[in-house]
Design a protein around this motif. Sequence first.
Motif, mmCIF file in Angstrom:
data_model
loop_
_atom_site.group_PDB
_atom_site.id
_atom_site.type_symbol
_atom_site.label_atom_id
_atom_site.label_comp_id
_atom_site.label_asym_id
_atom_site.label_seq_id
_atom_site.Cartn_x
_atom_site.Cartn_y
_atom_site.Cartn_z
ATOM 1 N N VAL A 264 10.668 22.293 0.669
ATOM 2 C CA VAL A 264 11.090 23.577 1.979
ATOM 3 C C VAL A 264 12.931 23.466 1.717
ATOM 4 N N HIS A 265 13.271 22.007 2.240
ATOM 5 C CA HIS A 265 14.979 21.931 2.054
ATOM 6 C C HIS A 265 15.513 22.187 1.065
ATOM 7 N N THR A 266 14.957 21.942 0.142
ATOM 8 C CA THR A 266 15.854 22.624 -1.788
ATOM 9 C C THR A 266 16.318 24.020 -1.666
ATOM 10 N N LEU A 267 14.718 24.570 -1.405
ATOM 11 C CA LEU A 267 15.025 25.672 -1.568
ATOM 12 C C LEU A 267 15.224 26.838 -0.119
ATOM 13 N N SER A 268 15.959 25.806 0.802
ATOM 14 C CA SER A 268 16.243 26.814 2.436
ATOM 15 C C SER A 268 17.836 26.520 1.704
ATOM 16 N N THR A 269 17.843 25.526 1.292
ATOM 17 C CA THR A 269 19.463 25.484 0.816
ATOM 18 C C THR A 269 20.404 25.977 -0.669
ATOM 19 N N MET A 270 18.947 26.384 -1.020
ATOM 20 C CA MET A 270 19.953 27.278 -3.024
ATOM 21 C C MET A 270 20.649 28.348 -2.390
ATOM 22 N N PRO A 271 21.745 28.666 -2.934
ATOM 23 C CA PRO A 271 22.193 30.520 -2.586
ATOM 24 C C PRO A 271 21.251 31.072 -2.722
ATOM 25 N N PRO A 272 21.240 32.011 -2.799
ATOM 26 C CA PRO A 272 20.479 33.832 -3.089
ATOM 27 C C PRO A 272 20.585 34.113 -4.556
ATOM 28 N N ALA A 273 21.269 33.818 -5.200
ATOM 29 C CA ALA A 273 21.652 33.707 -6.639
ATOM 30 C C ALA A 273 20.789 33.021 -7.494
ATOM 31 N N ALA A 274 20.831 31.917 -7.093
ATOM 32 C CA ALA A 274 19.611 30.948 -7.400
ATOM 33 C C ALA A 274 18.330 30.986 -7.466
ATOM 34 N N LEU A 275 18.316 31.429 -6.243
ATOM 35 C CA LEU A 275 16.681 32.013 -5.686
ATOM 36 C C LEU A 275 16.199 32.937 -6.973
ATOM 37 N N LEU A 276 17.097 34.160 -6.378
ATOM 38 C CA LEU A 276 16.749 34.993 -7.608
ATOM 39 C C LEU A 276 16.141 34.381 -9.091
ATOM 40 N N SER B 236 0.821 -1.267 0.050
ATOM 41 C CA SER B 236 0.248 0.005 -0.175
ATOM 42 C C SER B 236 0.619 1.134 0.149
ATOM 43 N N VAL B 237 0.027 2.363 -0.559
ATOM 44 C CA VAL B 237 1.482 3.303 -0.896
ATOM 45 C C VAL B 237 0.314 4.532 -0.426
ATOM 46 N N ASP B 238 1.472 5.094 0.946
ATOM 47 C CA ASP B 238 0.555 6.023 1.985
ATOM 48 C C ASP B 238 0.331 7.643 1.514
ATOM 49 N N VAL B 239 -0.386 8.013 1.338
ATOM 50 C CA VAL B 239 -0.304 8.898 -0.268
ATOM 51 C C VAL B 239 0.046 10.282 0.902
ATOM 52 N N GLY B 240 -0.702 10.228 2.122
ATOM 53 C CA GLY B 240 -0.084 11.505 2.980
ATOM 54 C C GLY B 240 1.269 11.670 3.075
ATOM 55 N N ALA B 241 1.999 10.563 2.960
ATOM 56 C CA ALA B 241 2.809 10.669 3.556
ATOM 57 C C ALA B 241 3.393 11.089 3.043
ATOM 58 N N SER B 242 3.591 10.103 1.240
ATOM 59 C CA SER B 242 4.057 11.046 0.245
ATOM 60 C C SER B 242 4.039 12.671 -0.304
ATOM 61 N N VAL B 243 3.376 12.880 -0.421
ATOM 62 C CA VAL B 243 2.525 14.625 -0.042
ATOM 63 C C VAL B 243 3.283 15.957 0.850
ATOM 64 N N GLY B 244 3.666 14.978 2.059
ATOM 65 C CA GLY B 244 4.405 15.530 2.615
ATOM 66 C C GLY B 244 5.956 15.671 2.435
ATOM 67 N N GLN B 245 6.301 14.452 2.120
ATOM 68 C CA GLN B 245 7.847 14.203 1.956
ATOM 69 C C GLN B 245 8.183 14.959 0.662
ATOM 70 N N LEU B 246 7.474 15.367 -0.333
ATOM 71 C CA LEU B 246 7.410 15.968 -1.151
ATOM 72 C C LEU B 246 7.119 17.896 -0.677
ATOM 73 N N LEU B 247 6.647 17.661 -0.080
ATOM 74 C CA LEU B 247 6.439 19.737 1.107
ATOM 75 C C LEU B 247 8.053 19.967 1.739
ATOM 76 N N THR B 248 8.059 18.925 1.923
ATOM 77 C CA THR B 248 9.275 18.587 2.909
ATOM 78 C C THR B 248 10.980 19.352 2.385
ATOM 79 N N ASP B 249 10.798 18.592 1.091
ATOM 80 C CA ASP B 249 12.005 18.408 0.223
ATOM 81 C C ASP B 249 12.296 18.755 -0.528
#
Length: 69
Positions: free
Chosen positions: A40-52, A25-38
């Motif tokens: 946010v983590h990717t955006l928070s670790t990007m340098p300012p130039a990449a965010l711009l 069985s696939v836990d869709v709620g956990a998958s969506v939570g992982q998608l959001l967490t990943d």
Amino acid sequence: MVEYGNGVSQVAGQAGGGAGTTGRSVDVGASVGQLLTDSVHTLSTMPPAALLALVVVIVLGLIILKRAF
């Protein structure tokens, strides 16, 4: 698999390199939570130039979509 950091508990039961979610069985709620967490983590670790650059690309994409429709 041990040399890559995967122990026996993660490999056991996958004879022949079984992959996918067949029979499990696939836990869709956990998958969506992982998608959001990943995301946010990717955006928070990007340098300012990449965010711009990301903001510029998104704004230009929205302008193009507005003109197309």
